[in-house]
Design a protein around this motif. Sequence first.
Motif, mmCIF file in Angstrom:
data_model
loop_
_atom_site.group_PDB
_atom_site.id
_atom_site.type_symbol
_atom_site.label_atom_id
_atom_site.label_comp_id
_atom_site.label_asym_id
_atom_site.label_seq_id
_atom_site.Cartn_x
_atom_site.Cartn_y
_atom_site.Cartn_z
ATOM 1 N N CYS A 120 23.545 -2.110 100.434
ATOM 2 C CA CYS A 120 23.968 -1.697 98.950
ATOM 3 C C CYS A 120 24.503 -3.000 98.143
ATOM 4 C CB CYS A 120 24.549 -0.428 98.779
ATOM 5 S SG CYS A 120 23.617 0.905 99.495
ATOM 6 N N PRO A 121 24.324 -3.187 96.895
ATOM 7 C CA PRO A 121 24.918 -4.216 96.329
ATOM 8 C C PRO A 121 26.356 -3.843 95.848
ATOM 9 C CG PRO A 121 23.401 -2.854 94.876
ATOM 10 C CD PRO A 121 23.077 -2.279 96.150
ATOM 11 N N ASP A 122 27.245 -4.704 95.766
ATOM 12 C CA ASP A 122 28.636 -4.513 95.422
ATOM 13 C C ASP A 122 28.764 -3.863 94.086
ATOM 14 O OD1 ASP A 122 31.675 -6.480 95.561
ATOM 15 O OD2 ASP A 122 31.354 -4.020 95.442
ATOM 16 N N SER A 123 28.842 -2.629 93.897
ATOM 17 C CA SER A 123 28.851 -2.075 92.491
ATOM 18 C C SER A 123 29.691 -0.843 92.454
ATOM 19 C CB SER A 123 27.347 -1.488 92.104
ATOM 20 O OG SER A 123 27.329 -0.817 90.908
ATOM 21 N N PRO A 124 30.088 -0.480 91.488
ATOM 22 C CA PRO A 124 31.232 0.851 91.177
ATOM 23 C C PRO A 124 30.256 1.939 91.061
ATOM 24 C CG PRO A 124 31.379 -0.572 89.113
ATOM 25 C CD PRO A 124 30.371 -1.483 90.094
ATOM 26 N N GLU A 125 28.969 1.865 90.789
ATOM 27 C CA GLU A 125 28.220 2.901 90.499
ATOM 28 C C GLU A 125 28.061 4.158 91.524
ATOM 29 O OE1 GLU A 125 26.911 1.898 86.758
ATOM 30 O OE2 GLU A 125 26.313 3.850 87.873
ATOM 31 N N LYS A 126 28.470 5.336 91.120
ATOM 32 C CA LYS A 126 28.384 6.444 92.032
ATOM 33 C C LYS A 126 26.864 6.819 92.176
ATOM 34 C CE LYS A 126 32.801 8.432 90.441
ATOM 35 N NZ LYS A 126 33.678 9.536 89.915
ATOM 36 N N LEU A 127 26.737 6.893 93.352
ATOM 37 C CA LEU A 127 25.062 7.120 93.758
ATOM 38 C C LEU A 127 24.761 8.650 94.438
ATOM 39 C CD1 LEU A 127 24.631 3.886 95.876
ATOM 40 C CD2 LEU A 127 24.312 4.248 93.312
ATOM 41 N N SER A 128 23.344 8.875 94.140
ATOM 42 C CA SER A 128 23.067 10.133 94.821
ATOM 43 C C SER A 128 21.759 9.986 95.588
ATOM 44 C CB SER A 128 23.066 11.225 93.683
ATOM 45 O OG SER A 128 24.306 11.560 93.121
ATOM 46 N N LEU A 129 21.527 10.709 96.493
ATOM 47 C CA LEU A 129 20.232 10.930 96.937
ATOM 48 C C LEU A 129 19.593 11.942 96.527
ATOM 49 C CD1 LEU A 129 21.093 10.101 100.902
ATOM 50 C CD2 LEU A 129 19.603 8.596 99.219
ATOM 51 N N LYS A 130 18.010 12.128 96.213
ATOM 52 C CA LYS A 130 17.143 12.956 95.765
ATOM 53 C C LYS A 130 16.430 13.239 96.828
ATOM 54 C CE LYS A 130 14.924 14.825 91.726
ATOM 55 N NZ LYS A 130 13.613 15.292 92.690
ATOM 56 N N PHE A 131 16.132 14.610 97.427
ATOM 57 C CA PHE A 131 14.958 14.929 98.206
ATOM 58 C C PHE A 131 14.148 15.915 97.604
ATOM 59 C CE2 PHE A 131 18.357 13.327 101.124
ATOM 60 C CZ PHE A 131 17.727 13.020 101.956
ATOM 61 N N LEU A 132 12.979 16.046 97.784
ATOM 62 C CA LEU A 132 12.004 17.129 97.473
ATOM 63 C C LEU A 132 12.070 17.972 98.616
ATOM 64 C CD1 LEU A 132 9.375 15.026 95.586
ATOM 65 C CD2 LEU A 132 10.960 16.522 94.442
ATOM 66 N N THR A 133 11.092 17.789 99.369
ATOM 67 C CA THR A 133 10.932 18.814 100.591
ATOM 68 C C THR A 133 10.493 17.845 101.908
ATOM 69 O OG1 THR A 133 8.437 18.909 100.182
ATOM 70 C CG2 THR A 133 9.898 20.763 99.105
ATOM 71 N N VAL A 134 10.943 18.425 102.935
ATOM 72 C CA VAL A 134 10.589 17.695 104.019
ATOM 73 C C VAL A 134 10.034 19.003 104.952
ATOM 74 C CG1 VAL A 134 11.973 16.970 106.067
ATOM 75 C CG2 VAL A 134 12.714 16.367 103.829
ATOM 76 N N ALA A 135 9.267 18.808 105.777
ATOM 77 C CA ALA A 135 8.507 19.731 106.649
ATOM 78 C C ALA A 135 9.128 19.611 108.197
ATOM 79 C CB ALA A 135 7.098 19.579 106.974
ATOM 80 N N SER A 136 9.938 21.047 108.415
ATOM 81 C CA SER A 136 9.971 21.948 107.532
ATOM 82 C C SER A 136 11.500 22.221 107.503
ATOM 83 C CB SER A 136 9.012 23.199 107.875
ATOM 84 O OG SER A 136 9.247 23.541 109.204
ATOM 85 N N ALA A 137 12.392 21.627 108.219
ATOM 86 C CA ALA A 137 13.665 22.043 108.108
ATOM 87 C C ALA A 137 14.477 20.918 108.481
ATOM 88 C CB ALA A 137 14.227 23.020 109.060
ATOM 89 N N TYR A 138 15.756 20.333 107.743
ATOM 90 C CA TYR A 138 16.353 19.224 108.021
ATOM 91 C C TYR A 138 17.686 19.339 107.986
ATOM 92 C CZ TYR A 138 16.546 17.967 103.075
ATOM 93 O OH TYR A 138 16.691 18.198 101.613
ATOM 94 N N LYS A 139 18.295 18.115 108.568
ATOM 95 C CA LYS A 139 19.969 17.777 108.506
ATOM 96 C C LYS A 139 20.077 16.668 108.138
ATOM 97 C CE LYS A 139 22.166 20.178 111.512
ATOM 98 N NZ LYS A 139 22.811 20.754 113.058
ATOM 99 N N LEU A 140 20.956 16.424 107.244
ATOM 100 C CA LEU A 140 21.220 15.066 106.709
ATOM 101 C C LEU A 140 22.653 14.540 106.973
ATOM 102 C CD1 LEU A 140 20.502 12.573 104.849
ATOM 103 C CD2 LEU A 140 21.516 13.830 103.016
ATOM 104 N N PHE A 141 22.923 13.461 107.620
ATOM 105 C CA PHE A 141 24.126 12.708 107.824
ATOM 106 C C PHE A 141 24.223 11.558 107.029
ATOM 107 C CE2 PHE A 141 25.451 15.353 111.338
ATOM 108 C CZ PHE A 141 24.109 15.702 112.018
ATOM 109 N N VAL A 142 25.218 10.985 106.491
ATOM 110 C CA VAL A 142 25.458 9.996 105.701
ATOM 111 C C VAL A 142 26.701 9.097 106.068
ATOM 112 C CG1 VAL A 142 25.424 8.501 103.451
ATOM 113 C CG2 VAL A 142 23.978 10.436 103.878
#
Length: 675
Positions: A120-142
């Motif tokens: 990522c660039p060096d920036s103070p912006e607060k970010l978000s991830l946007k998901f639609l659908t995933v087939a057919s179950a998922y778990k997210l780690f960041v």
Amino acid sequence: MKQITGLAKVRSSLVIIKIPLVFLFFLTLYFTGYGEKNTLAKKGVLDLTTHNWVNNGIVNLNGEWAFYWQKLYTPGSLDSLQSRPSTYSYVPGFWNRDIPGKGIFQPAFGYATYHLKILCPDSPEKLSLKFLTVASAYKLFVNGKQLLEVGKVGTTRATTSPAYDPVIVPVTPLNNQLDIVIQVANFNYSTGGLWDFIKLGPNEKIHSFWLRNVGLDFFIAGGFFLIGLFYLVIFFYNRKQLAPLYFSIFCLMLSKRPLLTDELAIHYLFNWDWQVIKRLEFLSMYLTVPMLSLFSAQLFPKEFSKKLLKAILFISVPFVLLALFASPFIFRYSLRPFQVFMFLTACYGMAVYVKAVRKKRPGGIYFLTGFIILFFTIINDLLYTSLYIQSVHLVYVGLLIFIISQAIALSRQFFWTFTRLEVVNSQLEKFNTDLSQKNIVINEANEELTKLNSELDILVSRTSHDLRSPITSIVALVHIIKNEKDEGRRNEYLDLQRKTLHRLNGLITDILDFSKNKRTELQFEKVDFNELVDGALQDHFLSDDSGNIERIVNVDQRVTFFCDKSRLNMILYNLISNALKYHNKEQHKPYLKIDVTVLEHEAKIEVADNGLGIGEKHLEHIFTMFYRANKSFAGSGLGLYIVNEAVEKLGGEIKIESELNVGTHFMITIPNHNK
């Protein structure tokens, strides 16, 4: 002269067709971002160091993600892997293409791990991830932390629960990096994996993008619904003409599709299971071909073959039955054959409309123009949803133009309906009122969500401080005890440590009660108040040095009482805890009195004590979150707030009477949920 007139008509027809096509072409370029250079991930790394969040905004996390088939790796286990993954999967895409021995037309059940590092660039912006659908179950780690699980990820069909739920997840880069690990499991659908676009961008822009999409979905759905209702009214005033009825059904079916795809806006109206959503999605698509064929046959009966119409209807029946009664895994396989069937039917429909234009049927040129545009948008969407091209959904644009063309043509054929506009307008007015009421309900739900988020922020802020303080004290006591040689002093320190842990346990209990009361649905079951009160008293048998306090219990329960037992237990537990904690040590005969009277329609619970009491100036604030009238005693300030919230959840009422150094009296009324 006749030749010149005929040539002029042909030219005017071509102009009518060309204008919408040119409009559609530029609209496609606008939505697909033609000419822009998209940054793609390569070998599991997406370099955005030169990206400007303010100017460039949202990015798609497209490209090559590290792909581990039949492995559910956590961030920690991935860090321990020395070798690179054997496969890199292109996202968005179906994982069927990445599995050895499988193809896009073969089922690919199993589980896998996707991994992507974002610079990522060096920036103070607060970010978000946007998901639609995933087939057919998922778990997210960041960055090593689990942030989300949609459905339930497992390694077998029995341990996996599918779910479709578009979400927005706030993320914070660590050392200007986002390390994303996604565990995906699919045992319910023929295609699986990260098949939809995943977006990353500033919080404000992500939410604006989501709001625009949801608003557009509701707008499109409402538009098609209104058009369908309009033609249904026309049909009721002239039931001999079936064309408006078929066209109305066609529009009403289309009104559901925007809510069942992409952002799944239907979730804001109904909490439907993913199988129901997929069933309705396929059903609305499978019914379009027979309805549009019936509509065209009614408009141009001489051009549309009756035998071929019967064949189209006969072939459509199995597809509709599969969508109604088969599982998503089975009817998903009918999609490809149906797309071929729909393409062939569309080609025949094109021929019918061309023939109608040649024979100068009324409105024929309008039908042909709209159908040509609809045909090309359908082809675009078929290729786009199959991930063969990068585009956007254009079928609604095509449908809008098609419906407009039909409206122009039908207005000429059913001109008499304009005399009935006042009746139609009154019907539409009523419908708009209903929509306004629904919007009010949605706004109220948003206000409730805002309140919950505010309470959560306060809870996190206060409890983090309250948790840190006793932990710090315990750590300090451990160091003191370690160096203390005097046994007596050691025991004193251990006693202090015990009290601190007891206070910490009380805080954790309050937090769990707070969460349970907010999140858990009401579950009504048969309640025995003798058992409930006795259990609550047993939990406080030796608490707060209250062994000398007399417990007086009177339970009069002669009727069956149904209620949420866990919330009743919260109420009794906290009231008993407060009475014992704030007892008056100078009182000659301290007591705690519990009276329960169960009537046919309600239960009356009274908890009284002769303890320290509460000052009059505190009474109006006593049920406020984190409010503590007596700060000389340790506590979270959540107890009475939880009591009040639980009583409200149960539809009851609570009153309090208290006087300093005299005592406190709580009076609670809870309705009997026996029906």
